[in-house]
Design an enzyme around this catalytic site. Structure first.
Site, PDB file in Angstrom:
ATOM      1  N   HIS A 307       6.629  -5.271  -0.484  1.00 30.54           N
ATOM      2  CA  HIS A 307       6.173  -4.144   0.541  1.00 30.54           C
ATOM      3  C   HIS A 307       7.107  -3.427   0.864  1.00 30.54           C
ATOM      4  O   HIS A 307       8.438  -3.997   1.106  1.00 30.54           O
ATOM      5  CB  HIS A 307       5.509  -4.580   1.748  1.00 30.54           C
ATOM      6  CG  HIS A 307       4.570  -3.681   2.441  1.00 30.54           C
ATOM      7  ND1 HIS A 307       5.137  -2.710   3.294  1.00 30.54           N
ATOM      8  CD2 HIS A 307       3.068  -3.150   2.054  1.00 30.54           C
ATOM      9  CE1 HIS A 307       4.308  -2.040   3.531  1.00 30.54           C
ATOM     10  NE2 HIS A 307       3.032  -2.196   2.885  1.00 30.54           N
ATOM     11  N   ASP A 364      -3.100  -5.834  -0.567  1.00 26.87           N
ATOM     12  CA  ASP A 364      -3.470  -5.465  -1.607  1.00 26.87           C
ATOM     13  C   ASP A 364      -3.792  -6.709  -2.511  1.00 26.87           C
ATOM     14  O   ASP A 364      -4.723  -6.674  -3.497  1.00 26.87           O
ATOM     15  CB  ASP A 364      -2.617  -4.535  -2.557  1.00 26.87           C
ATOM     16  CG  ASP A 364      -2.446  -3.027  -1.765  1.00 26.87           C
ATOM     17  OD1 ASP A 364      -3.427  -2.501  -1.297  1.00 26.87           O
ATOM     18  OD2 ASP A 364      -1.263  -2.781  -1.789  1.00 26.87           O
TER      19      ASP A 364
END
Length: 429
Positions: A307, A364
């Site tokens: 991320h 996700d």
């Protein structure tokens, strides 16, 4: 003496103010840098640039911390619900029972869209991407609700906020119904926010459709986990467009289109496609991870790991992993994708290659598996992200327009083109 940072440039020293946040973050105020030195900073992607002061969301990427208005995301996911969390983001405090009830009632009775808005969908091709439709319809709302566009009138702002939060699930569900050629389902005032959305997505006029309460709660939690994430691409877009004094509908439409990008709102779709590809080729998780580590294997990437902000576990991913098992058990779905996802996670978290690069599962990684199990097509994934992120976008827009330091957003650049040259007539080129 005030807290300052000193820089030296071309033999000249400058003292720049240091700004400290309530959670210990440190920033250097460069607002006067160009005026006093003639220089600007260069920061591609703004990864090290603070564009504003904000009291909405705090993230500590090193520790895997996410808080809305100071409250940990884990507590909100367990004890709150989406509309209460939306009020927290918008108002700064958890609402009292009466205020929450009033807000939820307003949202419930604003869920219908103008009948002429429904006709918009007839002009879109069936194959049109749902995000293209959503962005266009949200932007068009300003033409139907011109009575609430004055951003300096708090009552008008409140009305626009209620309309947007109420109507976006209807707009999203209609985009799905249009794509499959089914009749639109009107919203129902006897259903909660997430249940109403699921009903509009999957019900038909032919027979009754009962929304499973646990599935509705799961969808509500997914919305809640996506409600804000600080100065991400789409939130920054909403702020930038809003800085021109564009109305709320126009600013949010810009955020929708920013979220459409595969590097932002389309990441969970990429995870599902990766897992499907691995299963289709007969690879095992360990084989695929070997290819990821092999630089010669062009184009092989581990989607859903790592991320831009988190250098530790994404706290939302932990919550979604638990939900994933519960949902698949609830809908009695086969679990090849989930089994493979768990295998990839377990191997990666033991592998020094991924550990050293701080590649941990992000939000996700499991959300796409859940949405697929619920029957949501992959091209609809970003639209659900949009519903969830809407309160955060609105909170940032509202904070920005009330900020006395806010200015029209206008980044600088370092010019690298040709220096001055003369125009050449077309016959001489």
């Amino acid at each position: 003496m005030a807290d300052t940072a000193r820089i030296a440039l071309d033999g000249k020293e400058l003292d720049l103010p240091v700004v400290r946040g309530s959670a210990g973050e440190v920033g250097i105020d460069i607002a006067a840098l160009r005026r006093d030195s003639g220089a600007i900073t260069v920061d591609p992607g703004y990864a090290n640039t603070g564009s504003c002061r904000s009291a909405i969301t705090f993230i500590d990427g090193e520790q895997g911390v996410l808080r809305y208005r100071g409250i940990p995301i884990e507590q909100l996911a367990e004890r709150s619900h989406f509309l209460e969390t939306a009020m927290l983001l918008l108002d700064g405090e958890l609402p009292a029972r009466e205020a929450l009830g009033s807000f939820m009632s307003h949202i419930t009775y604003h869920t219908m869209v103008h009948e002429d808005v429904r006709s918009f969908y007839e002009g879109f091709p069936k194959r049109a991407h749902p995000m293209a439709i959503c962005g266009a319809v949200v932007g068009a709302l300003s033409t139907f609700y011109s009575d609430s566009l004055d951003m300096h009138d708090e009552r008008q702002v409140e009305i626009s906020i209620h309309r947007l939060i109420a109507k976006l699930p209807t707009i999203v569900a209609y985009s799905y119904k249009h794509s499959i050629g089914q009749p639109f389902m009107y919203p129902r005032n006897d259903l909660g926010y997430a249940a109403n959305f699921l009903h509009m997505m999957f019900a038909t006029p032919c027979e009754d459709y009962v929304v499973d309460a646990q599935i509705a709660r799961t969808m509500d939690t997914i919305f809640l986990l996506h409600a804000d994430h600080e100065q991400n691409c789409s939130a920054s877009t909403v702020r930038m467009v809003g800085s021109s004094m564009a109305n709320l509908f126009a600013s949010i439409a810009a955020g929708v289109h920013a979220l459409w990008g595969p590097l932002h709102g389309g990441a969970n779709q990429a995870v599902v496609e990766m897992l499907r590809q691995i299963l289709a080729t007969g690879d095992r998780g360990s084989d695929y991870l070997d290819k990821v580590k092999n630089k010669a294997a062009a184009g092989v990437r581990l989607m859903g790991f790592g991320h831009r902000v988190y250098k530790n576990f994404d706290p939302r991913a932990k919550i979604l992993k638990k939900l994933c098992f519960e949902v698949l058990d609830r809908v009695h779905a086969s679990t090849p994708l989930l089994d493979l996802a768990v295998e990839l996670e377990e191997i990666a978290l033991r592998d020094e290659y991924f550990i050293s690069r701080k590649l941990y599962p992000n939000v996700d990684f499991y959300s796409g598996i859940i949405l697929q199990a619920l029957g949501i097509p992959v091209d609809m994934f970003p639209t659900l992200f949009t519903i969830g992120r809407l309160p955060g976008w609105i909170a940032h827009w509202h904070e920005m327009i009330r900020d006395p330091d806010a200015r029209l957003a206008r980044p600088r650049q370092i010019y690298t083109g040709p220096t001055q040259r003369d125009y050449v007539a077309i016959d001489d080129r």
